[in-house]
Design a protein around this motif. Structure first.
Motif, PDB file in Angstrom:
ATOM      1  N   ASN A 174     -22.901 -15.395   5.162  1.00  0.00           N
ATOM      2  CA  ASN A 174     -22.117 -16.108   6.190  1.00  0.00           C
ATOM      3  C   ASN A 174     -20.848 -16.556   5.913  1.00  0.00           C
ATOM      4  N   THR A 175     -20.116 -15.974   4.782  1.00  0.00           N
ATOM      5  CA  THR A 175     -18.683 -16.589   4.336  1.00  0.00           C
ATOM      6  C   THR A 175     -17.833 -16.402   5.424  1.00  0.00           C
ATOM      7  N   ILE A 176     -17.831 -15.331   6.139  1.00  0.00           N
ATOM      8  CA  ILE A 176     -16.775 -15.208   7.432  1.00  0.00           C
ATOM      9  C   ILE A 176     -17.914 -15.475   8.487  1.00  0.00           C
ATOM     10  N   ASP A 177     -17.513 -16.482   9.262  1.00  0.00           N
ATOM     11  CA  ASP A 177     -18.326 -16.869  10.398  1.00  0.00           C
ATOM     12  C   ASP A 177     -17.675 -17.050  11.760  1.00  0.00           C
ATOM     13  N   ILE A 178     -18.388 -17.584  12.638  1.00  0.00           N
ATOM     14  CA  ILE A 178     -17.469 -17.752  14.045  1.00  0.00           C
ATOM     15  C   ILE A 178     -16.535 -18.743  13.910  1.00  0.00           C
ATOM     16  N   HIS A 179     -16.416 -19.726  12.923  1.00  0.00           N
ATOM     17  CA  HIS A 179     -15.705 -20.995  12.716  1.00  0.00           C
ATOM     18  C   HIS A 179     -14.488 -20.693  11.771  1.00  0.00           C
ATOM     19  N   ASN A 180     -14.489 -19.618  11.113  1.00  0.00           N
ATOM     20  CA  ASN A 180     -13.289 -19.440  10.115  1.00  0.00           C
ATOM     21  C   ASN A 180     -12.842 -17.981  10.203  1.00  0.00           C
ATOM     22  N   TYR A 181     -13.322 -17.137  11.098  1.00  0.00           N
ATOM     23  CA  TYR A 181     -12.877 -15.464  11.285  1.00  0.00           C
ATOM     24  C   TYR A 181     -11.645 -15.327  11.406  1.00  0.00           C
ATOM     25  N   LYS A 182     -10.948 -16.206  12.008  1.00  0.00           N
ATOM     26  CA  LYS A 182      -9.422 -16.286  12.334  1.00  0.00           C
ATOM     27  C   LYS A 182      -8.532 -16.343  11.017  1.00  0.00           C
ATOM     28  N   HIS A 183      -9.135 -16.760  10.225  1.00  0.00           N
ATOM     29  CA  HIS A 183      -8.396 -16.988   8.614  1.00  0.00           C
ATOM     30  C   HIS A 183      -8.235 -15.529   8.124  1.00  0.00           C
ATOM     31  N   PHE A 184      -9.019 -14.614   8.559  1.00  0.00           N
ATOM     32  CA  PHE A 184      -9.021 -13.215   8.042  1.00  0.00           C
ATOM     33  C   PHE A 184      -7.893 -12.630   8.764  1.00  0.00           C
TER      34      PHE A 184
ATOM     35  N   ASP B 276       0.253 -12.768  12.940  1.00  0.00           N
ATOM     36  CA  ASP B 276       0.488 -12.150  13.981  1.00  0.00           C
ATOM     37  C   ASP B 276      -0.645 -11.567  14.850  1.00  0.00           C
ATOM     38  N   GLY B 277      -1.856 -11.864  14.219  1.00  0.00           N
ATOM     39  CA  GLY B 277      -3.084 -11.556  14.698  1.00  0.00           C
ATOM     40  C   GLY B 277      -3.631 -10.094  14.049  1.00  0.00           C
ATOM     41  N   THR B 278      -2.892  -9.586  13.260  1.00  0.00           N
ATOM     42  CA  THR B 278      -3.542  -8.385  12.893  1.00  0.00           C
ATOM     43  C   THR B 278      -4.317  -8.944  11.711  1.00  0.00           C
ATOM     44  N   PRO B 279      -5.453  -7.804  11.320  1.00  0.00           N
ATOM     45  CA  PRO B 279      -6.207  -8.455  10.199  1.00  0.00           C
ATOM     46  C   PRO B 279      -5.561  -7.974   8.788  1.00  0.00           C
ATOM     47  N   SER B 280      -6.310  -8.917   7.874  1.00  0.00           N
ATOM     48  CA  SER B 280      -5.581  -8.578   6.440  1.00  0.00           C
ATOM     49  C   SER B 280      -6.159  -7.442   5.759  1.00  0.00           C
ATOM     50  N   SER B 281      -7.033  -6.780   6.480  1.00  0.00           N
ATOM     51  CA  SER B 281      -7.869  -5.472   6.240  1.00  0.00           C
ATOM     52  C   SER B 281      -8.273  -4.801   7.668  1.00  0.00           C
ATOM     53  N   PRO B 282      -7.902  -3.640   7.809  1.00  0.00           N
ATOM     54  CA  PRO B 282      -8.635  -3.292   9.179  1.00  0.00           C
ATOM     55  C   PRO B 282      -9.962  -2.523   8.732  1.00  0.00           C
ATOM     56  N   LEU B 283     -10.723  -2.714   7.425  1.00  0.00           N
ATOM     57  CA  LEU B 283     -11.889  -2.156   7.423  1.00  0.00           C
ATOM     58  C   LEU B 283     -12.598  -3.054   6.568  1.00  0.00           C
ATOM     59  N   ILE B 284     -14.003  -3.584   7.111  1.00  0.00           N
ATOM     60  CA  ILE B 284     -14.722  -4.410   6.068  1.00  0.00           C
ATOM     61  C   ILE B 284     -15.983  -3.561   5.844  1.00  0.00           C
ATOM     62  N   VAL B 285     -16.140  -3.233   4.575  1.00  0.00           N
ATOM     63  CA  VAL B 285     -17.476  -2.617   4.201  1.00  0.00           C
ATOM     64  C   VAL B 285     -18.477  -3.465   3.285  1.00  0.00           C
ATOM     65  N   GLU B 286     -19.319  -3.915   4.071  1.00  0.00           N
ATOM     66  CA  GLU B 286     -20.183  -5.298   3.503  1.00  0.00           C
ATOM     67  C   GLU B 286     -21.113  -4.638   2.489  1.00  0.00           C
ATOM     68  N   GLY B 287     -20.567  -4.844   1.148  1.00  0.00           N
ATOM     69  CA  GLY B 287     -21.591  -4.268   0.074  1.00  0.00           C
ATOM     70  C   GLY B 287     -22.411  -5.722  -0.235  1.00  0.00           C
ATOM     71  N   ALA B 288     -21.947  -6.820   0.329  1.00  0.00           N
ATOM     72  CA  ALA B 288     -22.695  -8.144  -0.060  1.00  0.00           C
ATOM     73  C   ALA B 288     -23.671  -8.030   1.404  1.00  0.00           C
ATOM     74  N   ASN B 289     -24.891  -8.786   1.283  1.00  0.00           N
ATOM     75  CA  ASN B 289     -25.772  -9.301   2.060  1.00  0.00           C
ATOM     76  C   ASN B 289     -25.188 -10.116   3.036  1.00  0.00           C
ATOM     77  N   LEU B 290     -24.947  -9.954   4.423  1.00  0.00           N
ATOM     78  CA  LEU B 290     -24.729 -10.772   5.530  1.00  0.00           C
ATOM     79  C   LEU B 290     -23.443 -11.689   5.134  1.00  0.00           C
ATOM     80  N   PHE B 291     -22.504 -10.913   4.628  1.00  0.00           N
ATOM     81  CA  PHE B 291     -21.040 -11.347   4.423  1.00  0.00           C
ATOM     82  C   PHE B 291     -20.512 -12.060   5.637  1.00  0.00           C
ATOM     83  N   VAL B 292     -20.437 -11.087   6.836  1.00  0.00           N
ATOM     84  CA  VAL B 292     -19.964 -11.557   7.812  1.00  0.00           C
ATOM     85  C   VAL B 292     -20.973 -11.682   8.938  1.00  0.00           C
TER      86      VAL B 292
END
Length: 123
Positions: free
Chosen positions: A44-54, A58-74
């Motif tokens: 839960n590192t990226i959650d509903i309260h902090n996802y906008k920090h990613f 300008d509203g674009t993501p710092s990365s357009p692709l997240i591949v969760e190699g870690a359990n439940l990161f998002v």
């Protein structure tokens, strides 16, 4: 860690102090990449309260692709918001980290079948 291995712009953040822990805990929000692959970390590192920090200003993501190699990161809620608001494609942990599960299983089997010396010789 040998700091002499860093280039002139490199810096070491130790997590044993507030500044280092803060740098470690939000690095995924500060770096831009073609793909972001968290392969460890806290659930839960990226959650509903902090996802906008990613997202960049300008509203674009710092990365357009997240591949969760870690359990439940998002979290599920943040995953949905990142996709809806900025088009981030996320390969979920249950699909992306099968290699970690397989490797962990092999380690357990090896520990049960090998002597301690044989295990450490091959680890």
């Amino acid at each position: 860690f040998d700091p002499s291995k860093l280039n002139t712009d490199g810096i070491v953040h130790l997590a044993d102090n507030d500044e280092g822990a803060k740098a470690r805990n939000n690095m995924h929000n500060r770096l831009e990449a073609d793909a972001f692959v968290p392969a460890g970390g806290r659930p839960n590192t990226i959650d509903i309260h902090n996802y906008k920090h990613f997202l960049k200003p300008d509203g674009t993501p710092s990365s357009p692709l997240i591949v969760e190699g870690a359990n439940l990161f998002v979290t599920a809620e943040a995953r949905q918001k990142l996709f809806e608001e900025s088009g981030v494609i996320i390969v979920k942990d249950s699909s992306a980290n099968k290699g970690g599960v397989i490797t962990s299983s092999y380690e357990i089997i090896a520990a049960m079948l090998l002597s301690e010396d044989e295990f450490y010789d091959n680890k």
